[in-house]
Design a protein around this motif. Structure first.
Motif, mmCIF file in Angstrom:
data_model
loop_
_atom_site.group_PDB
_atom_site.id
_atom_site.type_symbol
_atom_site.label_atom_id
_atom_site.label_comp_id
_atom_site.label_asym_id
_atom_site.label_seq_id
_atom_site.Cartn_x
_atom_site.Cartn_y
_atom_site.Cartn_z
ATOM 1 N N THR A 21 0.841 -1.191 0.000
ATOM 2 C CA THR A 21 0.000 0.000 0.000
ATOM 3 C C THR A 21 0.878 1.243 0.000
ATOM 4 O O THR A 21 1.827 1.334 0.797
ATOM 5 C CB THR A 21 -0.905 0.034 1.253
ATOM 6 O OG1 THR A 21 -1.683 -1.169 1.301
ATOM 7 C CG2 THR A 21 -1.849 1.230 1.205
ATOM 8 N N GLN A 22 0.583 2.185 -0.890
ATOM 9 C CA GLN A 22 1.362 3.413 -0.965
ATOM 10 C C GLN A 22 1.038 4.328 0.211
ATOM 11 O O GLN A 22 -0.107 4.483 0.597
ATOM 12 C CB GLN A 22 1.068 4.144 -2.282
ATOM 13 C CG GLN A 22 1.553 3.411 -3.530
ATOM 14 C CD GLN A 22 3.071 3.342 -3.625
ATOM 15 O OE1 GLN A 22 3.763 4.216 -3.116
ATOM 16 N NE2 GLN A 22 3.571 2.305 -4.263
ATOM 17 N N ARG A 23 2.077 4.908 0.795
ATOM 18 C CA ARG A 23 1.932 5.887 1.859
ATOM 19 C C ARG A 23 2.410 7.255 1.344
ATOM 20 O O ARG A 23 2.847 7.379 0.199
ATOM 21 C CB ARG A 23 2.750 5.480 3.080
ATOM 22 C CG ARG A 23 2.339 4.145 3.686
ATOM 23 C CD ARG A 23 1.137 4.300 4.592
ATOM 24 N NE ARG A 23 0.966 3.129 5.447
ATOM 25 C CZ ARG A 23 0.155 2.117 5.192
ATOM 26 N NH1 ARG A 23 -0.565 2.130 4.087
ATOM 27 N NH2 ARG A 23 0.059 1.096 6.015
ATOM 28 N N GLU A 24 2.361 8.262 2.191
ATOM 29 C CA GLU A 24 2.832 9.592 1.813
ATOM 30 C C GLU A 24 4.348 9.624 1.681
ATOM 31 O O GLU A 24 5.063 8.843 2.309
ATOM 32 C CB GLU A 24 2.395 10.622 2.857
ATOM 33 C CG GLU A 24 0.886 10.846 2.916
ATOM 34 C CD GLU A 24 0.510 11.908 3.937
ATOM 35 O OE1 GLU A 24 1.390 12.267 4.752
ATOM 36 O OE2 GLU A 24 -0.648 12.369 3.913
ATOM 37 N N PHE A 25 4.820 10.554 0.848
ATOM 38 C CA PHE A 25 6.248 10.816 0.676
ATOM 39 C C PHE A 25 7.021 9.573 0.227
ATOM 40 O O PHE A 25 8.172 9.367 0.605
ATOM 41 C CB PHE A 25 6.851 11.360 1.974
ATOM 42 C CG PHE A 25 6.089 12.515 2.556
ATOM 43 C CD1 PHE A 25 6.003 13.724 1.873
ATOM 44 C CD2 PHE A 25 5.438 12.386 3.780
ATOM 45 C CE1 PHE A 25 5.289 14.785 2.410
ATOM 46 C CE2 PHE A 25 4.725 13.448 4.313
ATOM 47 C CZ PHE A 25 4.650 14.662 3.622
ATOM 48 N N GLY A 26 6.387 8.723 -0.593
ATOM 49 C CA GLY A 26 7.073 7.574 -1.170
ATOM 50 C C GLY A 26 7.189 6.365 -0.263
ATOM 51 O O GLY A 26 7.777 5.358 -0.654
ATOM 52 N N ALA A 27 6.662 6.442 0.959
ATOM 53 C CA ALA A 27 6.718 5.295 1.877
ATOM 54 C C ALA A 27 5.656 4.268 1.479
ATOM 55 O O ALA A 27 4.732 4.559 0.715
ATOM 56 C CB ALA A 27 6.497 5.748 3.314
ATOM 57 N N VAL A 28 5.802 3.050 1.981
ATOM 58 C CA VAL A 28 4.855 1.981 1.669
ATOM 59 C C VAL A 28 4.500 1.216 2.932
ATOM 60 O O VAL A 28 5.214 1.250 3.943
ATOM 61 C CB VAL A 28 5.432 0.986 0.632
ATOM 62 C CG1 VAL A 28 5.689 1.674 -0.695
ATOM 63 C CG2 VAL A 28 6.700 0.328 1.166
#
Length: 254
Positions: free
Chosen positions: A16-23
């Motif tokens: 799952t994609q998170r903010e600022f390129g995190a997952v």
């Protein structure tokens, strides 16, 4: 991305994609990665069966696929199943061979002697009896004569033992030779089925990767065109600055 691709070949994951390129990464509903946080995995013995577990949690991950899930399937189910069937064959064979051998009188003059060690039998521990190990004269090839003595040349016990190959055993539900042939066939069939399934999943994975690259991959041709455009724009801007500088110098010199 490459690390996630490698992890996905080991165990099934959901990203799952998170903010600022995190997952965020889940496997079997359990969080493995959540942004900057990660949770190591370990191999754990759970009630006699090996499994993959998060070090900070109890229990093991369920419904695992991938190469790790495949190895666990082989270790926990396939190999024990094959060994169990081999153990059953060894136990039945030892019991029947000993029963026949005990009816014979050996050159040492004894009867009722076991050919195989009768206790604790499985496919890896099957062994000759202590009597046979101590003396080849303990092997009985035939029954005794009418006087109850050893008779040289008697081979009825040996013939009966040879006939076990095509003898049905109630404990196995099949003939010895048939039972072993079926086991060998099943092992070969399972290996071939696994190979075919692996080839099919590899093809599907390659197709999915091609589709993913078509959506999120970088086109080298497109990037090259953009680089040329930026270079041309820079050169044009530099030319404007140079021309303006020449004009200013000309005005100053007038």
């Amino acid at each position: 991305g490459r690390r996630l691709d490698e992890l996905a070949t080991l165990i099934p994951i959901t990203v799952t994609q998170r903010e600022f390129g995190a997952v965020g990464v889940l496997s079997a509903g359990v969080s493995l990665v959540d942004g900057a946080e990660s949770y190591p995995l370990e191999i754990r013995n759970n009630g006699g069966a090996l499994g993959v577990a998060v070090t900070t949690q109890t229990g093991t991950l369920t419904d695992l696929g991938g190469s790790v899930g495949g190895m666990l399937q082989v270790l926990n189910t396939d190999i024990p199943g094959y060994r169990g069937r081999l153990d059953a064959l060894a136990e039945a064979l030892v019991s029947e061979v000993n029963a026949l051998h005990q009816t014979g009188r050996n050159p040492d003059g004894n009867t009722g002697v076991d050919f195989f060690a009768p206790a604790g039998i499985n496919a890896s521990s099957i062994a000759l009896s202590a009597d046979v190990v101590a003396s080849t004269g303990a092997i009985a090839a035939g029954t005794e004569d009418t006087n109850g003595s050893y008779q040289s040349g008697a081979n009825d016990v040996a013939i009966a033992l040879a006939g076990l190959r095509n003898t049905a055993d109630p404990a196995l539900g099949a003939e010895y030779g048939e039972y072993l042939a079926e086991l060998v066939f099943d092992v070969g069939h399972d290996v071939r089925s696994s190979t075919s399934a692996a080839e099919a999943h590899t093809t599907l994975a390659n197709q999915a990767d091609i589709q993913r690259q078509a959506v999120s991959g970088v086109s080298i041709d497109e990037e090259m065109i953009r680089m040329i455009q930026f270079q041309a724009a820079y050169q044009a801007a530099a030319r404007v600055v140079t021309t303006a500088d020449e004009m200013i110098q000309t005005l100053l010199n007038m």
